[in-house]
Design an enzyme around this catalytic site. Structure first.
Site, PDB file in Angstrom:
ATOM      1  N   HIS A 122       0.873  -1.145  -0.186  1.00 46.09           N
ATOM      2  CA  HIS A 122      -0.309   0.089  -0.057  1.00 46.09           C
ATOM      3  C   HIS A 122       1.076   1.259  -0.515  1.00 46.09           C
ATOM      4  O   HIS A 122       1.445   1.242   0.751  1.00 46.09           O
ATOM      5  CB  HIS A 122      -1.330   0.128   0.977  1.00 46.09           C
ATOM      6  CG  HIS A 122      -1.760   0.904   0.793  1.00 46.09           C
ATOM      7  ND1 HIS A 122      -3.041   1.276   0.568  1.00 46.09           N
ATOM      8  CD2 HIS A 122      -2.170   2.451   1.818  1.00 46.09           C
ATOM      9  CE1 HIS A 122      -4.228   2.374   0.629  1.00 46.09           C
ATOM     10  NE2 HIS A 122      -2.334   3.360   1.364  1.00 46.09           N
ATOM     11  N   CYS A 123       0.779   2.218  -1.374  1.00 47.56           N
ATOM     12  CA  CYS A 123       1.612   3.227  -1.256  1.00 47.56           C
ATOM     13  C   CYS A 123       0.561   4.345  -1.021  1.00 47.56           C
ATOM     14  O   CYS A 123      -0.450   4.836  -1.054  1.00 47.56           O
ATOM     15  CB  CYS A 123       1.677   3.120  -2.690  1.00 47.56           C
ATOM     16  SG  CYS A 123       3.412   4.580  -3.184  1.00 47.56           S
ATOM     17  N   PRO A 124       1.640   4.696   0.285  1.00 45.52           N
ATOM     18  CA  PRO A 124       0.760   5.849   0.487  1.00 45.52           C
ATOM     19  C   PRO A 124       0.808   7.600  -0.635  1.00 45.52           C
ATOM     20  O   PRO A 124       0.531   8.424  -0.029  1.00 45.52           O
ATOM     21  CB  PRO A 124       1.785   6.942   1.933  1.00 45.52           C
ATOM     22  CG  PRO A 124       3.106   5.993   1.597  1.00 45.52           C
ATOM     23  CD  PRO A 124       2.544   4.578   1.368  1.00 45.52           C
ATOM     24  N   ASN A 127      -1.851   6.714  -2.232  1.00 42.74           N
ATOM     25  CA  ASN A 127      -2.747   6.264  -1.432  1.00 42.74           C
ATOM     26  C   ASN A 127      -3.701   5.149  -2.381  1.00 42.74           C
ATOM     27  O   ASN A 127      -5.317   5.314  -2.023  1.00 42.74           O
ATOM     28  CB  ASN A 127      -3.970   7.659  -1.036  1.00 42.74           C
ATOM     29  CG  ASN A 127      -4.293   7.838   0.170  1.00 42.74           C
ATOM     30  OD1 ASN A 127      -4.454   6.563   0.754  1.00 42.74           O
ATOM     31  ND2 ASN A 127      -6.382   8.828  -0.022  1.00 42.74           N
ATOM     32  N   ASN A 128      -3.167   4.537  -2.024  1.00 39.87           N
ATOM     33  CA  ASN A 128      -3.797   3.015  -2.889  1.00 39.87           C
ATOM     34  C   ASN A 128      -2.955   2.002  -2.509  1.00 39.87           C
ATOM     35  O   ASN A 128      -1.767   2.278  -2.920  1.00 39.87           O
ATOM     36  CB  ASN A 128      -4.682   3.660  -4.475  1.00 39.87           C
ATOM     37  CG  ASN A 128      -5.643   2.827  -4.863  1.00 39.87           C
ATOM     38  OD1 ASN A 128      -5.819   1.256  -4.099  1.00 39.87           O
ATOM     39  ND2 ASN A 128      -6.154   3.249  -5.409  1.00 39.87           N
TER      40      ASN A 128
END
Length: 406
Positions: A122-124, A127-128
């Site tokens: 999950h990549c901040p 945001n997904n």
């Protein structure tokens, strides 16, 4: 139907990760274009026109792949999904949140609250999650962003060099820089003053930092893509080797999705149509491997984690903050650098610890309402807030993190 989806996209965009990422892209692109057109390479020259088109092209391609990665998303396992053959359910984990079985290579994301197909992480910044559908777009963004920043950095350096060179005067005992006006460039309409110099220097720092940080992420992603793995699957493979070594069994674990050719692995993510191969639920495996080899290994690791977990009891309250000030200086400064959650503790709570650092532990809090198997809340907590339950002979083993350093 369009309104909820549009609102969801706006909410996804209004997060610190996308706001910071887009701000960096906008600042670097706008400053590079302004520097090139106004002071370094004006549009009335052929080179200046080509340079301007290239800067615009970098910006468009970066934003296109960025928004694709963000809004297309990774793809989710359908709610209530079960394998075609009911007997295959024994090889899969069941997700109580999604009320479905976890398809091979899928994992449940706490942030997205869904089971993600071929989840990498999950990549901040978007945001997904990065997964099956958007892995190619995400990786292209990681490639294009450093390339665009390298071009922008060249513009910043050359702009500052040429403008400062035109304003330097050498005396017998000193060197002076006159920022009021250019001495040798009468074509400049807007003077290159201190504010322009500061903006160029700031943008240069952003561009160089982005090149290094994002470039490293690109290298990491390409390594896992060329072996047809995800970051999570690399970790599962490492734990498989650790489990086999721990119990000294004769079994061997072969990662089933590596096609044996980097080109074949590459083509599973990058295609001319932009649509990845397969349906995200069923995956081809290398010869000699079971189609559920990875999920079977995950079930073994899950069972092993239960066996090796250690029961602790909370002796101090902990609010669940990321960097607790009241738990000691060492605890404050050694907080785990991860997006994994922290769990609040009250004196007397029971926790099953599965791994640990010197001053922090990770485990599952057993709630009072837990039935058979227990409903557990997972996360990090300070080691000084708990003590080992001496009466728990069934689980009287050292935490994985204590037994061996990983």
């Amino acid at each position: 139907m369009g309104s909820p989806g549009g609102l969801r996209e706006v909410r996804r965009l209004c997060h610190w990760g996308p706001l910071v990422a887009l701000s960096v892209v906008i600042v670097c692109s706008a400053t590079a274009i302004a520097d090139a057109v106004l002071w370094y390479w004006p549009l009335d020259t052929a080179g200046g026109s080509v340079n301007f088109i290239m800067l615009i092209n970098w910006t468009v391609m970066i934003l296109y792949n960025y928004f694709n990665a963000m809004f297309v998303g990774p793809g989710y396992v359908p709610l209530g999904w079960t394998p075609e053959k009911s007997q295959d359910c024994m090889y899969l984990q069941y997700c109580k949140v999604c009320q479905s079985y976890k398809a091979p290579r899928s994992h449940h994301c706490r942030k997205c609250n869904r089971c993600v197909m071929k989840m990498d992480h999950h990549c901040p910044w978007i945001n997904n999650c990065c997964g099956y559908q958007n892995h190619a777009s995400f990786t292209l963004f990681l490639l294009l962003a450093p390339l665009g920043c390298i071009h922008a950095s060249f513009i910043f350096v050359m702009t500052m060099y040429t403008q400062l060179y035109n304003r330097i005067s050498f005396g017998w005992s000193s060197v002076k820089i006159d920022m009021s006006a250019a001495k040798r460039d009468p074509r400049t309409i807007i003077p290159f003053g201190l504010s322009a110099f500061a903006a160029s220097l700031f943008a240069l720092g952003l561009a160089l930092g982005t090149t290094i940080a994002v470039g490293m992420l690109f290298i990491i992603q390409m390594k896992v893509i060329l072996t047809n793995k995800t970051s999570i699957e690399s970790w599962i493979e490492e734990k498989a080797k650790d489990r086999i070594q721990y119990y000294q069994t004769d079994e061997t674990f072969i990662f089933p999705y590596d096609m044996g050719s980097k080109w074949k692995n590459f083509k599973q993510v990058f295609t001319w149509s932009g649509i990845p191969e397969g349906d995200g639920l069923d995956w081809p495996v290398r010869e000699g491997c079971h189609r559920y080899s990875l999920t079977i290994e995950q079930l073994k690791q899950k069972a092993d984690k239960r066996v090796r977990s250690v029961r602790y009891r909370a002796i101090e309250d902990y609010s669940g903050v990321c960097c607790p000030v009241t738990k000691g200086v060492k605890t404050f400064f050694t907080t785990p650098c991860t997006e994994e959650p922290r769990i609040a503790l009250s004196k007397g709570d029971l926790i099953l610890a599965t791994r640990g650092l010197k001053h922090w532990m990770y485990g599952e809090k057993i709630l009072n309402s837990a039935g058979d198997g227990g409903i557990r809340e997972r996360g990090w907590f300070p080691r000084k807030c708990v003590e080992k339950c001496q009466y728990d002979s069934e689980m009287d083993q050292p935490v994985d993190g204590e037994k061996k350093s990983r």
